[in-house]
Design an enzyme around this catalytic site. Structure first.
Site, short mmCIF file in Angstrom:
data_model
loop_
_atom_site.label_atom_id
_atom_site.label_comp_id
_atom_site.label_asym_id
_atom_site.label_seq_id
_atom_site.Cartn_x
_atom_site.Cartn_y
_atom_site.Cartn_z
CD GLU A 72 16.17 -28.92 -9.73
OE1 GLU A 72 16.22 -28.19 -10.72
OE2 GLU A 72 17.11 -29.03 -8.92
CG ASP A 107 19.42 -27.41 -8.47
OD1 ASP A 107 19.34 -26.72 -9.50
OD2 ASP A 107 18.78 -27.16 -7.43
CG ASP A 127 22.52 -30.43 -5.01
OD1 ASP A 127 21.71 -30.98 -5.80
OD2 ASP A 127 22.16 -29.63 -4.13
CD GLU A 142 17.48 -33.63 -2.01
OE1 GLU A 142 16.30 -33.98 -1.86
OE2 GLU A 142 18.41 -34.02 -1.27
CE1 TYR A 194 21.68 -25.60 -6.91
CE2 TYR A 194 23.56 -26.83 -6.06
CZ TYR A 194 22.19 -26.67 -6.20
OH TYR A 194 21.33 -27.57 -5.61
NE ARG A 248 20.03 -26.42 -1.17
CZ ARG A 248 18.99 -26.08 -1.91
NH1 ARG A 248 19.07 -26.19 -3.23
NH2 ARG A 248 17.88 -25.63 -1.37
CG HIS A 255 32.24 -27.88 -11.30
ND1 HIS A 255 32.97 -29.01 -11.01
CD2 HIS A 255 31.21 -28.28 -12.09
CE1 HIS A 255 32.43 -30.05 -11.63
NE2 HIS A 255 31.36 -29.64 -12.27
#
Length: 785
Positions: free
Chosen positions: A16, A89, A91, A93, A291, A293, A336
């Site tokens: 992204e 990513d 997640d 999103e 990460y 989030r 994770h």
């Protein structure tokens, strides 16, 4: 975007973020092209609902205008590549972005490779490429359900607010619940009745003439009881009758999740939630942290080994204790691992100041989580009084082994009020008689519930299961930007308290003054926020119901786990919601709760009311449905619609106030404008405080107008006493705000001459968060000393 040439026969990796692409490109060989979609490439159009309600709530997406060129470039690269790896990513999103990419690029879901990693390191990326998976459509549907439900709520409910309250307002599932929390806390404070009692402290002297501070275990309800007690003990004997020494320990906190990072960065570094997430994103994309989030507090075995090596090397093996933390929330699965440095041996980084501070906070928290408990010794000394059953108590704490405290201690929301003593007490023995140097009794008032900070609001939302880690920052930004909430400092008040003291065997009673109630960076509801909240609570209770909002989050989790069908879940919500929307047409504007009758203006005999007008809260003198046109007056920000008195309201109808005439024959006028109170002389405007509207003298007004004219003639529109570096200046392309290093154009709708310091500072702070910084070519590895 990544490279656009010589891609034939190569693998295309799509992420992204351009920054993320640049970092990943360093780790992949020449057989790979890394390109960026720069976030979502398509979304629901803003102009209409774009949801086909009749056909299973199918969202109608479109490629956003600014992404059409990027899409064409990605299609060109995809057509030339031997394989495509979607590396957004990990997640929901990110999964949705990958799905949108596969749809736009015409990829076969059964063949498209999806790779995910929670840190941007060579090993993590290599492992991900070796172990690709398919797109998880359940995660996509969970994100899609959230997007559709929130669009339905906003698109259907906001127009109701326009009709019944004020144009331009908005409602949202999580934002409206957040406002409700803040409004209800404000009303708790309004209704709080503070009671006082008297706390008694003494300073005793040991046989070695060392001071032993102690506090009476009981408190007295009033002045008379306190005075009576102190009078009775002036000549008493004080004896140590018990000494209790107990071992204690403190355990380190778990590594950071998104919400705990937001809270701690707010408390320790003073960062807004939004600022924290912007900085964390930058650290992640540059490969510095995992990460950002995540709900997980878990650390990988690899991270545990790295932590052990650092602790043994820097502090010694006795400081290491391996810990594996578990989540209380069983649905925590966005990533994770907890947020941690990708390389534990790097304690500081060469980056901009705030990013470096946030990185160091993450490093300390992670390392501390794997360190030994702090071993303490807590001592309690009880001191008896010869002619009373009351007991003085001295409490002290000694750190026998500092453990993780050597590196880090988590802060709390009530650190300022934490009275637990960590002092080392002097040596005394049981039976020892003590003299006192002074005994002081102070009147103490019970505090109301604290207003929310950004950190405590995030904590409350998480405890209630409302929203997700990724939603907290935009939610708080939205309720502030919409004018439902303000985040600001407020000065305290002064009150009188009784202070009693025994010094040199004499009792003295005094009345002192103390400041109380000052607030720093707290969230306050505005008049608009309170009116909108009351309207929603009355007519749309389910939307702002805490349990209902948390239940919706659980259903999103159920979709992500494949246990619920997303559009069936939406249908179950939408049918009763739509019925309530349709019933709202019957609500009269006068019944919406936005109009409050204040009282009768004596001279005219007309009713004064407070209401939300076209430009916000205002006062109205007279009725709209009579032949005589009513008069209006703006409502100052510091006055609440539900609290303003008839006396305060009448004064506001005297505005604009003629202060006087200066030597040039210009009338100097005090008035309230859209952006606050000001004085005007000719074409010159000067902001003033609200309490100066009716008190500023002609002499002061002339001085400020002349000072402003001088500044204006020297290209300076406004300077501020709070910070001389921040100015509003005239520029070649129009007025702008500067702090010496960052320039911000004055936004449309703002009058440069009456911009406040708080508004200018916020615009500069917002610009800091958006300002791109050049990536460093090298990173200096520094080990904590």
């Amino acid at each position: 975007m990544g490279k656009t040439s010589e891609s034939n026969g190569k693998s295309l990796v799509i992420v992204e973020s351009p920054a993320k692409a640049k970092t990943i490109e360093k780790y992949l060989g020449s057989d790979y092209i890394v390109a960026s979609s720069i976030g979502h490439i398509r979304d629901l159009p803003k102009k209409n609902l774009s949801i086909d309600i009749e056909n299973g709530f199918k969202p109608i997406y479109e490629i956003t205008t600014d992404k059409k060129k990027i899409v064409n470039e990605l299609k060109s690269l995809a057509n030339k590549s031997k394989e495509i790896l979607l590396a957004t990513d990990e997640d929901r999103e990110g999964e949705a972005i990958a799905w949108h990419l596969s749809e736009i690029l015409g990829l076969d879901l059964n063949k498209t490779k999806r790779i995910a990693f929670h840190e941007i390191t060579k090993k993590a990326i290599s492992d991900a490429i070796k172990n690709p998976r398919y797109l998880d459509i359940n995660l996509v549907n969970a994100q899609q359900a959230r997007r559709v439900l929130d669009r339905l709520v906003g698109y259907e409910l906001s127009p109701v607010l326009w009709k019944k309250v004020q144009r331009g307002l908005s409602a949202g599932r999580v934002q409206s619940v957040s406002v409700r929390l803040i409004v209800e806390r404000e009303r708790e404070i309004d209704n709080f009745e503070s009671e006082s009692n008297f706390k008694v402290n003494a300073e005793f002297l040991s046989v070695n003439n060392k001071i032993l501070p102690a506090e009476l275990k009981s408190r007295f309800p009033n002045l008379e009881a306190t005075k009576k007690f102190l009078s009775s003990i002036i000549n008493s004997e004080f004896v140590v009758n018990d000494i209790n020494v107990k071992p204690a320990k403190r355990t380190p906190s778990a590594p950071f999740t998104t919400s705990t990072l937001q809270q701690e960065a707010s408390r320790k570094l003073g960062f807004s939630v939004k600022q924290t997430m912007v900085l964390a994103q930058k650290l992640y994309e540059s490969g510095k942290i995992t990460y950002m989030r995540t709900d997980s507090v878990n650390l990988s075995d690899f991270a545990l080994e790295m932590s052990k090596d650092v602790i043994n090397s820097e502090f010694g093996s006795k400081y290491h204790k391996q810990r594996k933390y578990k989540n209380k929330n069983e649905s925590a699965q966005e990533a994770h691992e907890a947020i941690r440095p990708t390389d534990m041996s790097i304690s500081t980084i060469n980056s901009d100041r705030n990013a470096s501070k946030l990185y160091e906070l993450i490093w300390k928290r992670t390392i501390a989580s794997q360190m030994a408990d702090a071993e303490l010794e807590k001592t309690t000394i009880n001191i008896s009084i010869s002619n009373s059953l009351e007991i003085f108590q001295a409490v002290g704490e000694v750190v026998k082994f500092d453990g993780f405290l050597k590196l880090y201690l988590e802060s709390t929301d009530d650190d300022e009020n934490n009275s637990e003593s960590d002092s080392i007490l002097p040596q005394v023995s049981v039976g020892e008689k003590l003299d006192y140097s002074k005994i002081i009794a102070k009147e103490i008032y019970k505090n109301p519930p604290p207003r929310f900070t950004e950190a405590s609001l995030v904590k409350k939302l998480e405890e209630m299961g409302i929203g997700r880690p990724s939603t907290y920052a935009p939610t708080i930004s939205t309720i502030i930007d919409r004018g439902y909430v303000v985040k600001e400092d407020r000065e305290g008040k002064v009150r009188e308290i009784n202070l009693l003291s025994i010094i040199d065997k004499e009792l003295k009673v005094e009345i002192k003054q103390e400041n109380y109630g000052s607030e720093k960076q707290k969230l306050f509801p505005t008049n608009t926020g309170m009116v909108v909240n009351d309207f929603l609570v009355k007519y749309f209770p389910e939307i702002v119901d805490y349990n209902f909002t948390a239940k919706i989050e659980e259903e999103f989790d159920g979709i992500a786990n494949g246990n619920l069908v997303w559009n069936e879940m939406i249908a179950n919500f939408y049918t009763p919601f739509k019925e309530t929307i349709e019933k709202s047409n019957e609500i009269k504007r006068s019944e919406s709760g936005q109009v409050r009758l204040i009282g009768i203006e004596p001279k005219s005999g007309k009713q004064i009311s407070a209401k939300i007008g076209r430009f916000g809260p205002m006062l109205q003198l007279g009725e709209s449905d009579t032949d005589e046109k009513p008069r209006f007056a703006p409502l100052p920000k510091h006055l609440r619609m539900d609290q303003i008195t008839i006396e305060e309201a009448i004064k506001l109808f005297d505005l604009p106030r003629l202060i006087g005439v200066n030597n040039d024959g210009e009338e100097l006028i005090a008035q309230i404008g859209r952006f606050g109170p000001y004085i005007k002389g000719g074409s010159t405007f000067v902001s003033i405080n609200e309490d100066e509207l009716f008190s500023i003298t002609l002499e002061d007004a002339i001085e400020r107008i002349e000072q402003k004219k001088f500044i204006k003639n020297n290209n300076i529109i406004t300077e501020f006493d709070e910070d001389k570096n921040i100015k509003v200046l005239k520029g070649r392309f129009g007025p702008y705000i500067t702090n010496g290093s960052i320039n911000v154009k004055v936004p449309k709708g703002f009058t440069p001459e009456i911009l406040s310091y708080a508004e200018c500072k916020k615009l500069i702070d917002d610009a800091k968060e958006k300002k791109p910084t050049r990536a460093k070519k090298t990173t200096t590895k520094t080990t904590k000393k």
